[in-house]
Design a protein around this motif. Structure first.
Motif, mmCIF file in Angstrom:
data_model
loop_
_atom_site.group_PDB
_atom_site.id
_atom_site.type_symbol
_atom_site.label_atom_id
_atom_site.label_comp_id
_atom_site.label_asym_id
_atom_site.label_seq_id
_atom_site.Cartn_x
_atom_site.Cartn_y
_atom_site.Cartn_z
ATOM 1 N N VAL A 217 0.898 -1.099 -0.070
ATOM 2 C CA VAL A 217 0.047 0.142 -0.022
ATOM 3 C C VAL A 217 0.757 1.247 -0.073
ATOM 4 C CG1 VAL A 217 -1.970 1.305 1.338
ATOM 5 C CG2 VAL A 217 -1.748 -1.262 1.408
ATOM 6 N N LEU A 218 0.776 2.116 -0.859
ATOM 7 C CA LEU A 218 1.434 3.341 -1.172
ATOM 8 C C LEU A 218 0.532 4.628 -0.510
ATOM 9 C CD1 LEU A 218 3.779 4.821 -2.059
ATOM 10 C CD2 LEU A 218 2.720 5.217 -4.334
ATOM 11 N N VAL A 219 1.200 5.079 0.500
ATOM 12 C CA VAL A 219 0.335 6.195 1.183
ATOM 13 C C VAL A 219 1.290 7.549 1.199
ATOM 14 C CG1 VAL A 219 -0.996 4.687 2.670
ATOM 15 C CG2 VAL A 219 1.002 5.556 3.349
ATOM 16 N N GLU A 220 0.780 8.802 1.115
ATOM 17 C CA GLU A 220 1.622 9.954 1.558
ATOM 18 C C GLU A 220 1.343 10.267 2.982
ATOM 19 O OE1 GLU A 220 -0.050 12.801 -1.204
ATOM 20 O OE2 GLU A 220 0.675 11.592 -2.983
ATOM 21 N N GLU A 221 2.563 10.654 3.745
ATOM 22 C CA GLU A 221 2.432 10.678 4.965
ATOM 23 C C GLU A 221 3.660 11.720 5.303
ATOM 24 O OE1 GLU A 221 3.641 7.985 8.073
ATOM 25 O OE2 GLU A 221 4.368 6.678 6.516
ATOM 26 N N ARG A 222 3.441 12.390 6.687
ATOM 27 C CA ARG A 222 4.667 13.227 7.300
ATOM 28 C C ARG A 222 5.496 12.475 8.072
ATOM 29 N NH1 ARG A 222 3.159 18.557 5.852
ATOM 30 N NH2 ARG A 222 0.887 18.718 5.341
ATOM 31 N N ILE A 223 6.597 12.336 7.555
ATOM 32 C CA ILE A 223 7.633 11.487 8.375
ATOM 33 C C ILE A 223 8.375 12.289 9.142
ATOM 34 C CG2 ILE A 223 9.365 9.707 7.955
ATOM 35 C CD1 ILE A 223 8.253 9.175 5.376
ATOM 36 N N GLN A 224 8.210 12.131 10.388
ATOM 37 C CA GLN A 224 9.247 12.716 11.571
ATOM 38 C C GLN A 224 10.513 12.224 11.526
ATOM 39 O OE1 GLN A 224 7.825 15.566 12.962
ATOM 40 N NE2 GLN A 224 5.763 15.183 11.867
ATOM 41 N N PRO A 225 11.455 12.937 11.638
ATOM 42 C CA PRO A 225 12.672 12.720 11.851
ATOM 43 C C PRO A 225 13.030 12.038 13.314
ATOM 44 C CG PRO A 225 12.696 15.158 11.826
ATOM 45 C CD PRO A 225 11.608 14.633 11.618
ATOM 46 N N LEU A 226 14.017 11.243 13.126
ATOM 47 C CA LEU A 226 14.169 10.413 14.307
ATOM 48 C C LEU A 226 15.101 11.738 15.112
ATOM 49 C CD1 LEU A 226 15.789 7.292 13.143
ATOM 50 C CD2 LEU A 226 13.643 7.550 13.993
ATOM 51 N N PRO A 227 14.893 11.287 16.586
ATOM 52 C CA PRO A 227 15.719 12.501 17.548
ATOM 53 C C PRO A 227 17.297 11.995 17.659
ATOM 54 C CG PRO A 227 14.662 10.338 18.874
ATOM 55 C CD PRO A 227 14.277 10.518 17.455
ATOM 56 N N VAL A 228 17.899 13.356 17.778
ATOM 57 C CA VAL A 228 19.357 13.128 17.576
ATOM 58 C C VAL A 228 20.103 12.252 18.545
ATOM 59 C CG1 VAL A 228 21.369 14.611 17.292
ATOM 60 C CG2 VAL A 228 19.209 15.366 16.300
ATOM 61 N N ALA A 229 21.006 11.361 18.301
ATOM 62 C CA ALA A 229 21.634 10.478 19.374
ATOM 63 C C ALA A 229 22.965 11.325 19.501
ATOM 64 C CB ALA A 229 21.955 9.305 18.707
ATOM 65 N N PHE A 230 22.987 11.643 20.876
ATOM 66 C CA PHE A 230 24.296 12.190 21.271
ATOM 67 C C PHE A 230 24.859 11.182 22.750
ATOM 68 C CE2 PHE A 230 21.412 16.187 20.723
ATOM 69 C CZ PHE A 230 22.506 16.630 19.878
ATOM 70 N N LEU A 231 26.265 11.351 22.656
ATOM 71 C CA LEU A 231 27.005 10.673 23.472
ATOM 72 C C LEU A 231 26.308 10.868 25.012
ATOM 73 C CD1 LEU A 231 30.653 10.899 22.097
ATOM 74 C CD2 LEU A 231 29.070 8.956 22.088
ATOM 75 N N PRO A 232 26.775 10.316 25.936
ATOM 76 C CA PRO A 232 26.157 10.357 27.160
ATOM 77 C C PRO A 232 26.949 11.572 27.776
ATOM 78 C CG PRO A 232 26.242 8.190 26.871
ATOM 79 C CD PRO A 232 27.026 8.638 25.802
ATOM 80 N N GLY A 233 26.241 12.539 28.326
ATOM 81 C CA GLY A 233 26.817 13.636 29.073
ATOM 82 C C GLY A 233 27.292 14.632 28.457
ATOM 83 N N GLY A 234 26.971 14.506 26.954
ATOM 84 C CA GLY A 234 27.534 15.670 26.147
ATOM 85 C C GLY A 234 26.812 15.983 25.019
ATOM 86 N N ARG A 235 27.217 16.988 23.957
ATOM 87 C CA ARG A 235 26.386 17.243 22.840
ATOM 88 C C ARG A 235 27.037 16.764 21.486
ATOM 89 N NH1 ARG A 235 21.510 18.400 23.299
ATOM 90 N NH2 ARG A 235 21.299 19.621 21.463
ATOM 91 N N GLU A 236 28.003 15.666 21.723
ATOM 92 C CA GLU A 236 28.562 15.250 20.511
ATOM 93 C C GLU A 236 28.095 14.362 19.897
ATOM 94 O OE1 GLU A 236 32.893 13.123 19.519
ATOM 95 O OE2 GLU A 236 32.405 13.874 21.590
ATOM 96 N N PRO A 237 27.800 14.299 18.695
ATOM 97 C CA PRO A 237 26.808 13.251 17.709
ATOM 98 C C PRO A 237 27.613 11.831 18.196
ATOM 99 C CG PRO A 237 27.148 15.083 16.550
ATOM 100 C CD PRO A 237 28.225 15.433 17.796
ATOM 101 N N ARG A 238 26.619 10.802 18.422
ATOM 102 C CA ARG A 238 27.160 9.552 18.383
ATOM 103 C C ARG A 238 27.432 8.952 17.491
ATOM 104 N NH1 ARG A 238 24.081 4.948 22.465
ATOM 105 N NH2 ARG A 238 25.786 3.298 22.239
ATOM 106 N N ALA A 239 28.470 8.265 17.129
ATOM 107 C CA ALA A 239 29.025 7.623 15.748
ATOM 108 C C ALA A 239 29.236 6.165 16.053
ATOM 109 C CB ALA A 239 30.191 8.444 15.231
ATOM 110 N N VAL A 240 29.307 5.430 14.871
ATOM 111 C CA VAL A 240 29.622 4.070 15.004
ATOM 112 C C VAL A 240 30.360 3.691 13.670
ATOM 113 C CG1 VAL A 240 27.479 3.378 13.820
ATOM 114 C CG2 VAL A 240 29.010 1.457 15.378
ATOM 115 N N GLY A 241 31.409 2.996 13.879
ATOM 116 C CA GLY A 241 32.229 2.406 12.626
ATOM 117 C C GLY A 241 31.673 0.950 12.535
ATOM 118 N N ILE A 242 31.655 0.482 11.177
ATOM 119 C CA ILE A 242 30.964 -0.743 10.867
ATOM 120 C C ILE A 242 31.998 -1.212 9.706
ATOM 121 C CG2 ILE A 242 29.097 -2.075 9.767
ATOM 122 C CD1 ILE A 242 27.386 0.357 10.558
ATOM 123 N N ASP A 243 32.552 -2.727 9.828
ATOM 124 C CA ASP A 243 33.118 -3.204 9.108
ATOM 125 C C ASP A 243 32.455 -4.446 8.785
ATOM 126 O OD1 ASP A 243 35.058 -4.610 7.778
ATOM 127 O OD2 ASP A 243 36.172 -5.112 9.382
#
Length: 377
Positions: A217-243
């Motif tokens: 089913v194809l619909v049109e909707e307003r998609i809300q962005p996900l909340p920003v993920a920060f490191l605990p106790g700071g405002r630095e964005p949380r990052a991950v490296g994947i191999d």
């Protein structure tokens, strides 16, 4: 060698009418026919597809079988018409001419069975063929090929005029979905509701090799962005490296390893037993078809388990991290050593896709480019 000359004008119209059997375009002079207006997409909305499984009744399954066959026949017949028109008469046949040819096929006595299928569904098959030719001329796809009953995917596309949707007021996001040429609604398993108040724009009904029916089913909707993920106790964005590796499916930068599901190893004995039973059955018999369906169901189980595992993994990585980078090596493509720029950066936006950095397609030692070889470093 001279290029073939395309026939146009009145001569092309005569060839289409007399040789190809395509009726002329009707013009209603003096009539005040209302031209239907297309529904504009609302600003700020995006299109999203929700896929559900449904269980058709015997009558619905029979009608869907006719629909799949008619869509496949119309696609092949229109492909033959367009190819023959160009090779024999140097006349181009487009989507509009194919639709007029479809009207003639539905009215002919030999193909009157096409009237048992909704015309809008058959027109969508012609639109898919026209899109295949468009992609071919843009050099983004191969030349369109004929569809076969055994190899091609059983699918049918329904636009707004090809189905009826009635939302359930007690359970918003679910409701009664009735297809054209059918009197009863589909028995849909609503695994999750549609967005409340969103009307389906288009439906795609498919049947896989295991005999399961699905509706997208194809619909049109307003998609809300996900909340920003920060490191605990700071405002630095949380990052991950994947191999992405061979011994382990994924290795994260903190040392976490996610193993391969190895589903084929788990089901290889059962699969071998079913395949031996298939080869003992007589070709064309009902027992052979039953054995084939059992093998298809097992392959569907393996595919669903693998897809579910990957969906859960990617969803967790996206929701828990703001920036993702991965390192993927193709051993058969590397000539001297690992390429430069192995880390693939992603913008700190949960809706952004990954993009390869400049230089990531070159060998780190000799500078050999991987472009044009099918490799993605």
């Amino acid at each position: 060698m001279d290029k073939p000359v395309r026939v146009t004008g009145e001569e092309a119209g005569r060839i289409k009418r007399e040789a190809l059997g395509i009726a002329d375009r009707r013009t209603d002079h003096g009539s005040t026919r209302r031209v239907p207006s297309s529904r504009a997409k609302e600003p700020g909305t995006q299109q999203r597809v929700y896929r559900y499984r449904f269980y058709p009744s015997p009558a619905q399954a029979e009608q869907l079988e006719k629909t799949f066959g008619a869509c496949r026949w119309v696609y092949n017949e229109a492909l033959t018409l367009r190819v023959g028109a160009w090779e024999q008469h140097r006349v181009s046949v487009g989507f509009a001419e194919s639709c007029r040819a479809l009207t003639g096929w539905r009215q002919a006595s030999g193909t009157s069975w096409l009237r048992e299928v909704s015309s809008t569904v058959l027109q969508q098959s012609l639109r898919h063929l026209d899109g295949a030719f468009t992609r071919f001329f843009k050099q983004s796809a191969k030349y369109p090929q004929r569809k076969t009953k055994r190899r091609s995917r059983n699918s049918a596309t329904y636009v707004r005029t090809g189905f009826r949707w009635v939302e359930d007021p007690e359970l918003p996001g679910t409701g009664r979905l009735t297809l054209a040429k059918q009197s009863e609604p589909l028995d849909v398993r609503w695994s999750r509701p549609l967005p409340e108040g969103a009307d389906p724009v288009k439906l795609s009904v498919t049947r896989d090799r295991a005999g399961r029916h699905f509706v997208s089913v194809l619909v049109e909707e307003r998609i809300q962005p996900l909340p920003v993920a920060f490191l605990p106790g700071g405002r630095e964005p949380r990052a991950v490296g994947i191999d992405l590796g061979l011994a382990a499916l994924v290795t994260l930068d903190d040392g976490t390893k996610i193993d391969h599901p190895r589903l084929m190893r788990k089901y290889e004995k059962e699969l071998a037993r079913l395949q031996r039973g298939l080869h003992r059955k007589k070709k064309g018999s009902a027992n052979r078809e039953k054995a084939r369906e059992r093998i298809a169901r097992l392959y569907a189980l393996i595919s669903d388990a693998r897809k579910d595992m990957l969906d859960q993994l990617t969803t967790r990585l996206v929701r828990e991290n703001q920036v993702r980078s991965w390192w993927r090596i193709w051993p058969s493509r590397i000539c001297c050593g690992p390429p430069r720029g192995e880390g693939v950066g992603v913008r700190p936006d949960s809706s952004a896709r990954s993009r390869t950095r400049p230089g990531a397609n070159c060998c780190g030692s000799c500078g050999t480019s991987a472009r044009g070889t099918g490799a993605r470093w």
